[in-house]
Write a protein that holds these residues in place. Structure first.
Motif, PDB file in Angstrom:
ATOM      1  N   SER A 104      -1.416   7.999  17.208  1.00 25.44           N
ATOM      2  CA  SER A 104      -1.310   6.640  16.668  1.00 25.44           C
ATOM      3  C   SER A 104      -1.608   6.613  15.172  1.00 25.44           C
ATOM      4  O   SER A 104      -0.894   5.963  14.402  1.00 25.44           O
ATOM      5  CB  SER A 104      -2.270   5.703  17.395  1.00 25.44           C
ATOM      6  OG  SER A 104      -1.929   5.595  18.746  1.00 25.44           O
ATOM      7  N   LEU A 105      -2.659   7.305  14.765  1.00 27.64           N
ATOM      8  CA  LEU A 105      -3.003   7.357  13.343  1.00 27.64           C
ATOM      9  C   LEU A 105      -1.897   8.031  12.534  1.00 27.64           C
ATOM     10  O   LEU A 105      -1.540   7.567  11.455  1.00 27.64           O
ATOM     11  CB  LEU A 105      -4.324   8.107  13.148  1.00 27.64           C
ATOM     12  CG  LEU A 105      -5.576   7.411  13.677  1.00 27.64           C
ATOM     13  CD1 LEU A 105      -6.770   8.350  13.588  1.00 27.64           C
ATOM     14  CD2 LEU A 105      -5.832   6.132  12.902  1.00 27.64           C
ATOM     15  N   LEU A 106      -1.345   9.109  13.072  1.00 31.78           N
ATOM     16  CA  LEU A 106      -0.278   9.817  12.380  1.00 31.78           C
ATOM     17  C   LEU A 106       0.969   8.946  12.248  1.00 31.78           C
ATOM     18  O   LEU A 106       1.583   8.871  11.180  1.00 31.78           O
ATOM     19  CB  LEU A 106       0.053  11.113  13.128  1.00 31.78           C
ATOM     20  CG  LEU A 106       1.120  12.008  12.515  1.00 31.78           C
ATOM     21  CD1 LEU A 106       0.696  12.467  11.132  1.00 31.78           C
ATOM     22  CD2 LEU A 106       1.392  13.205  13.413  1.00 31.78           C
ATOM     23  N   LEU A 107       1.347   8.249  13.316  1.00 34.68           N
ATOM     24  CA  LEU A 107       2.506   7.362  13.267  1.00 34.68           C
ATOM     25  C   LEU A 107       2.300   6.230  12.264  1.00 34.68           C
ATOM     26  O   LEU A 107       3.224   5.880  11.516  1.00 34.68           O
ATOM     27  CB  LEU A 107       2.809   6.802  14.657  1.00 34.68           C
ATOM     28  CG  LEU A 107       3.444   7.783  15.639  1.00 34.68           C
ATOM     29  CD1 LEU A 107       3.549   7.153  17.025  1.00 34.68           C
ATOM     30  CD2 LEU A 107       4.805   8.224  15.158  1.00 34.68           C
ATOM     31  N   ASN A 108       1.118   5.657  12.250  1.00 36.12           N
ATOM     32  CA  ASN A 108       0.833   4.587  11.281  1.00 36.12           C
ATOM     33  C   ASN A 108       0.917   5.099   9.852  1.00 36.12           C
ATOM     34  O   ASN A 108       1.471   4.417   8.980  1.00 36.12           O
ATOM     35  CB  ASN A 108      -0.543   3.979  11.549  1.00 36.12           C
ATOM     36  CG  ASN A 108      -0.567   3.121  12.792  1.00 36.12           C
ATOM     37  OD1 ASN A 108       0.460   2.601  13.207  1.00 36.12           O
ATOM     38  ND2 ASN A 108      -1.729   2.989  13.390  1.00 36.12           N
ATOM     39  N   ASP A 109       0.395   6.294   9.605  1.00 34.29           N
ATOM     40  CA  ASP A 109       0.475   6.874   8.260  1.00 34.29           C
ATOM     41  C   ASP A 109       1.925   7.119   7.858  1.00 34.29           C
ATOM     42  O   ASP A 109       2.328   6.834   6.727  1.00 34.29           O
ATOM     43  CB  ASP A 109      -0.314   8.176   8.187  1.00 34.29           C
ATOM     44  CG  ASP A 109      -1.819   7.971   8.252  1.00 34.29           C
ATOM     45  OD1 ASP A 109      -2.266   6.811   8.064  1.00 34.29           O
ATOM     46  OD2 ASP A 109      -2.548   8.953   8.489  1.00 34.29           O
ATOM     47  N   LEU A 110       2.729   7.639   8.784  1.00 35.01           N
ATOM     48  CA  LEU A 110       4.141   7.888   8.486  1.00 35.01           C
ATOM     49  C   LEU A 110       4.889   6.594   8.213  1.00 35.01           C
ATOM     50  O   LEU A 110       5.721   6.530   7.306  1.00 35.01           O
ATOM     51  CB  LEU A 110       4.793   8.653   9.642  1.00 35.01           C
ATOM     52  CG  LEU A 110       4.365  10.114   9.789  1.00 35.01           C
ATOM     53  CD1 LEU A 110       4.949  10.718  11.061  1.00 35.01           C
ATOM     54  CD2 LEU A 110       4.770  10.921   8.574  1.00 35.01           C
ATOM     55  N   LYS A 111       4.604   5.552   8.979  1.00 34.26           N
ATOM     56  CA  LYS A 111       5.249   4.254   8.751  1.00 34.26           C
ATOM     57  C   LYS A 111       4.915   3.716   7.365  1.00 34.26           C
ATOM     58  O   LYS A 111       5.784   3.193   6.668  1.00 34.26           O
ATOM     59  CB  LYS A 111       4.822   3.249   9.813  1.00 34.26           C
ATOM     60  CG  LYS A 111       5.463   3.465  11.164  1.00 34.26           C
ATOM     61  CD  LYS A 111       4.964   2.455  12.171  1.00 34.26           C
ATOM     62  CE  LYS A 111       5.459   2.756  13.561  1.00 34.26           C
ATOM     63  NZ  LYS A 111       4.920   1.833  14.571  1.00 34.26           N
TER      64      LYS A 111
END
Length: 95
Positions: free
Chosen positions: A16-23
């Motif tokens: 979740s943290l990685l996806l939010n950072d990528l977004k």
């Protein structure tokens, strides 16, 4: 040496943290798209042949501007063409 156990919850939180950072990274960078594309770029973008592109011009489906023998296509017109021909997929039935 201490052993750390990584649980599924840890992996889900990391995901979740990685996806939010990528977004955030993707949204912070404005997309640099050229406004005017040449025929070869349009053919590559749409994965079509020169004849198909010619048919799109002839029947008025895709507008263009011709300058000195080179045809240019507005990127916005290509997006309108793609959005105007969207087909909603029917939901598949489970067997």
């Amino acid at each position: 040496m201490a052993i750390e156990v990584v649980t599924r919850e840890d992996l889900n939180e990391f995901r979740s943290l990685l996806l939010n950072d990528l977004k955030e990274i993707i949204q912070s960078k404005p997309q640099q798209t050229k406004q005017w594309l040449k025929s070869s770029e349009v053919r590559k973008l749409l994965n079509i042949s020169p004849g198909t592109l010619q048919n799109l011009r002839i029947n008025g489906t895709l507008t263009y501007t011709k300058i000195g023998g080179i045809m240019y296509y507005d990127h916005a017109d290509i997006e309108k063409l793609l959005n105007g021909n969207k087909v909603n997929a029917l939901p598949t039935l489970f067997k």
